[in-house]
Structures are given as C-alpha cells and as structure tokens.
Scaffold this motif. Structure first.
Motif, PDB file in Angstrom:
ATOM      1  N   TYR A  31       0.723  -1.290  -0.395  1.00  0.00           N
ATOM      2  CA  TYR A  31      -0.191  -0.265  -0.073  1.00  0.00           C
ATOM      3  C   TYR A  31       0.652   1.197  -0.052  1.00  0.00           C
ATOM      4  CZ  TYR A  31      -3.368  -3.479   1.114  1.00  0.00           C
ATOM      5  OH  TYR A  31      -4.477  -4.609   1.442  1.00  0.00           O
ATOM      6  N   ASN A  32       1.969   1.161  -0.554  1.00  0.00           N
ATOM      7  CA  ASN A  32       2.860   2.204   0.006  1.00  0.00           C
ATOM      8  C   ASN A  32       4.300   1.626  -1.250  1.00  0.00           C
ATOM      9  OD1 ASN A  32       5.081   1.897   1.526  1.00  0.00           O
ATOM     10  ND2 ASN A  32       3.621   1.740   3.082  1.00  0.00           N
ATOM     11  N   GLY A  33       5.133   2.410  -1.356  1.00  0.00           N
ATOM     12  CA  GLY A  33       6.192   2.730  -2.275  1.00  0.00           C
ATOM     13  C   GLY A  33       7.127   2.510  -1.777  1.00  0.00           C
ATOM     14  N   GLU A  34       7.772   1.734  -0.328  1.00  0.00           N
ATOM     15  CA  GLU A  34       8.331   1.437   0.210  1.00  0.00           C
ATOM     16  C   GLU A  34       7.906  -0.050   0.624  1.00  0.00           C
ATOM     17  OE1 GLU A  34      11.425   2.260   1.008  1.00  0.00           O
ATOM     18  OE2 GLU A  34      11.524   4.715   0.924  1.00  0.00           O
ATOM     19  N   GLU A  35       6.866  -0.235   1.194  1.00  0.00           N
ATOM     20  CA  GLU A  35       6.699  -1.847   1.111  1.00  0.00           C
ATOM     21  C   GLU A  35       6.324  -2.172  -0.373  1.00  0.00           C
ATOM     22  OE1 GLU A  35       3.005  -4.461   2.481  1.00  0.00           O
ATOM     23  OE2 GLU A  35       2.702  -2.276   1.813  1.00  0.00           O
ATOM     24  N   GLY A  36       6.040  -1.595  -1.329  1.00  0.00           N
ATOM     25  CA  GLY A  36       6.074  -2.606  -2.877  1.00  0.00           C
ATOM     26  C   GLY A  36       7.111  -2.627  -3.389  1.00  0.00           C
ATOM     27  N   LEU A  37       8.806  -2.013  -2.993  1.00  0.00           N
ATOM     28  CA  LEU A  37       9.854  -2.368  -3.623  1.00  0.00           C
ATOM     29  C   LEU A  37      10.773  -3.610  -2.917  1.00  0.00           C
ATOM     30  CD1 LEU A  37      12.310  -1.380  -5.127  1.00  0.00           C
ATOM     31  CD2 LEU A  37      12.594   0.488  -3.348  1.00  0.00           C
ATOM     32  N   PHE A  38       9.745  -3.460  -1.168  1.00  0.00           N
ATOM     33  CA  PHE A  38      10.387  -4.622  -0.579  1.00  0.00           C
ATOM     34  C   PHE A  38       9.738  -5.771  -1.045  1.00  0.00           C
ATOM     35  CE2 PHE A  38      10.246  -6.833   3.362  1.00  0.00           C
ATOM     36  CZ  PHE A  38      11.163  -7.600   3.164  1.00  0.00           C
ATOM     37  N   ALA A  47       4.268 -10.932 -12.456  1.00  0.00           N
ATOM     38  CA  ALA A  47       4.084  -9.742 -12.532  1.00  0.00           C
ATOM     39  C   ALA A  47       4.147  -8.120 -11.752  1.00  0.00           C
ATOM     40  CB  ALA A  47       3.161  -9.291 -14.179  1.00  0.00           C
ATOM     41  N   ILE A  48       4.261  -7.288 -11.789  1.00  0.00           N
ATOM     42  CA  ILE A  48       3.825  -5.956 -11.194  1.00  0.00           C
ATOM     43  C   ILE A  48       2.368  -5.279 -11.986  1.00  0.00           C
ATOM     44  CG2 ILE A  48       4.794  -4.496  -9.144  1.00  0.00           C
ATOM     45  CD1 ILE A  48       7.457  -5.737  -9.883  1.00  0.00           C
ATOM     46  N   VAL A  49       1.799  -5.061 -11.010  1.00  0.00           N
ATOM     47  CA  VAL A  49       1.222  -3.462 -10.836  1.00  0.00           C
ATOM     48  C   VAL A  49       1.178  -3.001 -10.377  1.00  0.00           C
ATOM     49  CG1 VAL A  49      -1.674  -2.681 -11.370  1.00  0.00           C
ATOM     50  CG2 VAL A  49      -0.602  -5.755 -11.890  1.00  0.00           C
ATOM     51  N   LEU A  50       1.316  -1.699 -10.995  1.00  0.00           N
ATOM     52  CA  LEU A  50       2.190  -0.941 -10.056  1.00  0.00           C
ATOM     53  C   LEU A  50       1.799   0.869 -10.392  1.00  0.00           C
ATOM     54  CD1 LEU A  50       5.158   0.440  -7.799  1.00  0.00           C
ATOM     55  CD2 LEU A  50       6.153   0.743 -10.233  1.00  0.00           C
ATOM     56  N   ASP A  51       0.938   1.195  -8.703  1.00  0.00           N
ATOM     57  CA  ASP A  51       0.378   2.742  -9.344  1.00  0.00           C
ATOM     58  C   ASP A  51       1.216   3.629  -9.447  1.00  0.00           C
ATOM     59  OD1 ASP A  51      -1.300   4.187  -9.321  1.00  0.00           O
ATOM     60  OD2 ASP A  51      -1.477   5.340  -7.039  1.00  0.00           O
ATOM     61  N   ILE A  52       1.727   4.511 -10.262  1.00  0.00           N
ATOM     62  CA  ILE A  52       2.244   5.754  -9.979  1.00  0.00           C
ATOM     63  C   ILE A  52       2.332   7.143  -8.511  1.00  0.00           C
ATOM     64  CG2 ILE A  52       2.878   8.145 -11.112  1.00  0.00           C
ATOM     65  CD1 ILE A  52       2.382   6.801 -14.120  1.00  0.00           C
ATOM     66  N   LEU A  53       1.023   7.476  -7.990  1.00  0.00           N
ATOM     67  CA  LEU A  53       1.628   8.401  -7.232  1.00  0.00           C
ATOM     68  C   LEU A  53       0.792   7.158  -5.435  1.00  0.00           C
ATOM     69  CD1 LEU A  53      -1.313  10.838  -8.795  1.00  0.00           C
ATOM     70  CD2 LEU A  53       0.974  10.973  -8.373  1.00  0.00           C
ATOM     71  N   LEU A  54       1.902   7.294  -5.685  1.00  0.00           N
ATOM     72  CA  LEU A  54       2.298   6.280  -4.193  1.00  0.00           C
ATOM     73  C   LEU A  54       2.923   7.010  -2.909  1.00  0.00           C
ATOM     74  CD1 LEU A  54       3.429   2.720  -5.455  1.00  0.00           C
ATOM     75  CD2 LEU A  54       1.586   2.980  -4.639  1.00  0.00           C
ATOM     76  N   GLY A  59       5.884   5.258  -8.087  1.00  0.00           N
ATOM     77  CA  GLY A  59       5.771   3.945  -9.157  1.00  0.00           C
ATOM     78  C   GLY A  59       7.071   4.625  -9.683  1.00  0.00           C
ATOM     79  N   TYR A  60       7.223   5.847 -10.556  1.00  0.00           N
ATOM     80  CA  TYR A  60       8.238   5.726 -11.463  1.00  0.00           C
ATOM     81  C   TYR A  60       9.776   5.064 -10.330  1.00  0.00           C
ATOM     82  CZ  TYR A  60       5.243   9.225 -14.273  1.00  0.00           C
ATOM     83  OH  TYR A  60       4.846   9.125 -15.073  1.00  0.00           O
ATOM     84  N   GLU A  61      10.166   5.814  -8.543  1.00  0.00           N
ATOM     85  CA  GLU A  61      10.965   4.985  -8.115  1.00  0.00           C
ATOM     86  C   GLU A  61      11.277   4.160  -7.889  1.00  0.00           C
ATOM     87  OE1 GLU A  61      11.707   9.607  -5.582  1.00  0.00           O
ATOM     88  OE2 GLU A  61       9.912   8.006  -4.642  1.00  0.00           O
ATOM     89  N   VAL A  62      10.123   3.709  -7.611  1.00  0.00           N
ATOM     90  CA  VAL A  62       9.761   2.148  -7.303  1.00  0.00           C
ATOM     91  C   VAL A  62      10.426   1.137  -8.671  1.00  0.00           C
ATOM     92  CG1 VAL A  62       8.563  -0.048  -7.159  1.00  0.00           C
ATOM     93  CG2 VAL A  62       8.449   2.349  -5.504  1.00  0.00           C
ATOM     94  N   CYS A  63       9.672   1.007  -9.671  1.00  0.00           N
ATOM     95  CA  CYS A  63      10.105   1.004 -11.136  1.00  0.00           C
ATOM     96  C   CYS A  63      11.909   1.441 -11.770  1.00  0.00           C
ATOM     97  CB  CYS A  63       9.709   1.034 -11.998  1.00  0.00           C
ATOM     98  SG  CYS A  63       9.665   0.559 -13.870  1.00  0.00           S
ATOM     99  N   LYS A  64      12.218   2.302 -10.542  1.00  0.00           N
ATOM    100  CA  LYS A  64      13.781   2.808 -11.307  1.00  0.00           C
ATOM    101  C   LYS A  64      14.473   2.090 -10.790  1.00  0.00           C
ATOM    102  CE  LYS A  64      16.693   6.432 -12.067  1.00  0.00           C
ATOM    103  NZ  LYS A  64      18.051   6.713 -11.649  1.00  0.00           N
ATOM    104  N   LYS A  65      14.406   1.589  -9.266  1.00  0.00           N
ATOM    105  CA  LYS A  65      15.025   0.767  -8.712  1.00  0.00           C
ATOM    106  C   LYS A  65      15.323  -0.442  -8.746  1.00  0.00           C
ATOM    107  CE  LYS A  65      16.710   4.272  -5.362  1.00  0.00           C
ATOM    108  NZ  LYS A  65      18.161   4.364  -4.347  1.00  0.00           N
ATOM    109  N   LEU A  66      14.018  -0.989  -9.487  1.00  0.00           N
ATOM    110  CA  LEU A  66      13.922  -2.425  -9.383  1.00  0.00           C
ATOM    111  C   LEU A  66      15.124  -2.999 -10.868  1.00  0.00           C
ATOM    112  CD1 LEU A  66       9.766  -3.150  -9.100  1.00  0.00           C
ATOM    113  CD2 LEU A  66      12.196  -3.748  -7.272  1.00  0.00           C
ATOM    114  N   ARG A  67      14.669  -1.693 -11.507  1.00  0.00           N
ATOM    115  CA  ARG A  67      15.644  -2.194 -13.098  1.00  0.00           C
ATOM    116  C   ARG A  67      16.970  -1.533 -12.429  1.00  0.00           C
ATOM    117  NH1 ARG A  67      11.821  -4.501 -14.110  1.00  0.00           N
ATOM    118  NH2 ARG A  67      10.245  -3.906 -15.712  1.00  0.00           N
ATOM    119  N   GLU A  68      17.146  -1.096 -11.592  1.00  0.00           N
ATOM    120  CA  GLU A  68      18.914  -1.270 -11.002  1.00  0.00           C
ATOM    121  C   GLU A  68      19.305  -1.900 -10.320  1.00  0.00           C
ATOM    122  OE1 GLU A  68      18.505   2.911  -8.837  1.00  0.00           O
ATOM    123  OE2 GLU A  68      18.968   4.257 -11.026  1.00  0.00           O
TER     124      GLU A  68
END
Length: 225
Positions: A31-38, A47-54, A59-68
């Motif tokens: 339910y938030n970006g940090e929990e989702g990233l973890f 697959a991941i369904v990722l909202d942008i406004l978290l 969501g942009y930051e989460v996506c970028k961190k995962l790809r990095e």
C-alpha cells in the motif's frame, strides 16, 4: 500466475485483488512505495501492477530502483494521469505497459497475461548496437561518442529497436510497445518518428542503420549486417 499489486487506495487495491483472484490469478498487495519495493525485491512474482502516485516512493521511483537492481519482472503501471509524457516516462524508466484509470478488469487481466507470455528477458543497463550506445536509466544516447538529444518518444522507439537489432517490427507492434495498447491515433505517426530518428542517428553520421522493410515494417541493422 502470481502478481504483486502496489496501490495505496486500499478499497481499489482490494477490488483489483478480488477481480484477479476471480480469474485464478494470485495477488499480493502493498500500500505504499517502500513496502512495494521491498516485496518486489524479496518475492517471486510473474508481474507487478504499480500505481504511480504512491506515498513513500512514487511508482516511477519503485520501477527505477527495481531496474537498477536488475529485477526484470514485467511491470504494468497504473495512473490517473493521462497524456503521452506520463506514458513515455513510465516506459523510459523500465515499465513494460501502461494503463490509465479508470480501466476495465478484462483489459487489465488480458494485458497481464500478455506480459507474462512474453516472459522475463534480462535488460542490460547500457545497450549497444553498432556505434550506438543507449542508457535507459540515465536516458542518454551516443553515436560514435557524440551525444544525441532525443525526445521521450524517440528514445522509447530507439530502445525498442536496439533491444532486438535485426528484427523487423510492424507499425502495429511499434504502436503497442511505444505508444501503448490504447493508442487510437493514426498509425502513420510511426513513419514520422522513424524519420525523426533517422535525422538524428543516421544522417549526421553517414550511415543507414534504421531501415524500412517494404510492406512489413522497420528494423535496426545488427552489427554484422
């Protein structure tokens, strides 16, 4: 199929999870970006369904961190934002698809299944093809060592070609992967953007790497071609 849903609107998240489960798709929620990233880092998801406004991280930051971190699980981004800039940004930082709210559950499920069918293909941080160098994370492009300024859409188009050099892409395939599955404009926009790219990556360097295959589509020549 097992999906991670990262969505801060609890009611919506539960509705989506119930809808996915009705289609025999297991879904975990964050339910938030940090929990989702973890959870995305530690769990095993198709697959991941990722909202942008978290809250916490967007969501942009989460996506970028995962790809990095070289985690290439397919990502479908959800947002209330409309417009090509938001779509292009999502795709440029590593998302695989984009869906605007409100959306149909049938479309969401269909897109998730399409992403899973494609499978997970490792994507290097920097992509090379001939004398072209593309860095999706830093959004930079170079040819023969010279930096080239690309718009978000031009960058996404070139990235598609460079990830699969030598492969011929139809206009419809390019529209689906660069403009999005719900694009309703003229398919000749592809021809226009291919022209833009040629004027930036070919003409200044005396080469013809980006080719038209008559009646089929377009391709970027492989190193050996």
């Amino acid at each position: 199929m097992r999906v991670l849903l990262i969505e801060d609107e609890v009611t919506l998240a539960e509705a989506i999870r119930n809808g996915l489960q009705a289609e025999s798709i297991a879904a975990d929620c964050a339910y938030n970006g940090e929990e989702g990233l973890f959870k995305a880092r530690e769990g095993s998801y198709d697959a991941i369904v990722l909202d942008i406004l978290l809250p916490g991280r967007t969501g942009y930051e989460v996506c970028k961190k995962l790809r990095e971190a070289h985690i290439w699980t397919p990502i479908l981004m959800l947002t209330a934002h409309h417009g090509e800039e938001a779509e292009a940004k999502a795709l440029n930082i590593g998302a695989d698809d984009f869906l605007s709210k409100p959306f149909s559950y049938l479309v969401l499920v269909a897109r998730l299944r399409a992403l899973v069918r494609r499978g997970v293909s490792p994507r290097p941080t920097v992509i090379y093809s001939g004398n072209l160098e593309l860095d999706p994370l830093r959004r930079t492009c170079r040819c023969q060592g010279q930096e080239i300024n690309l718009t978000a859409r031009e960058f996404a188009l070139l990235e598609l070609f460079m990830r699969r050099p030598g492969e011929v892409f139809s206009k419809q395939h390019i529209l689906d992967h660069v403009w999005g599955f719900d694009f309703e404009g003229d398919e000749n926009i592809v021809e226009v953007y291919v022209g833009y790219l040629r004027r930036k990556i070919d003409e200044p360097f005396g080469q013809r790497a980006l080719q038209t295959v008559r009646g089929v589509g377009y391709r970027l020549l492989r190193n050996e071609d």
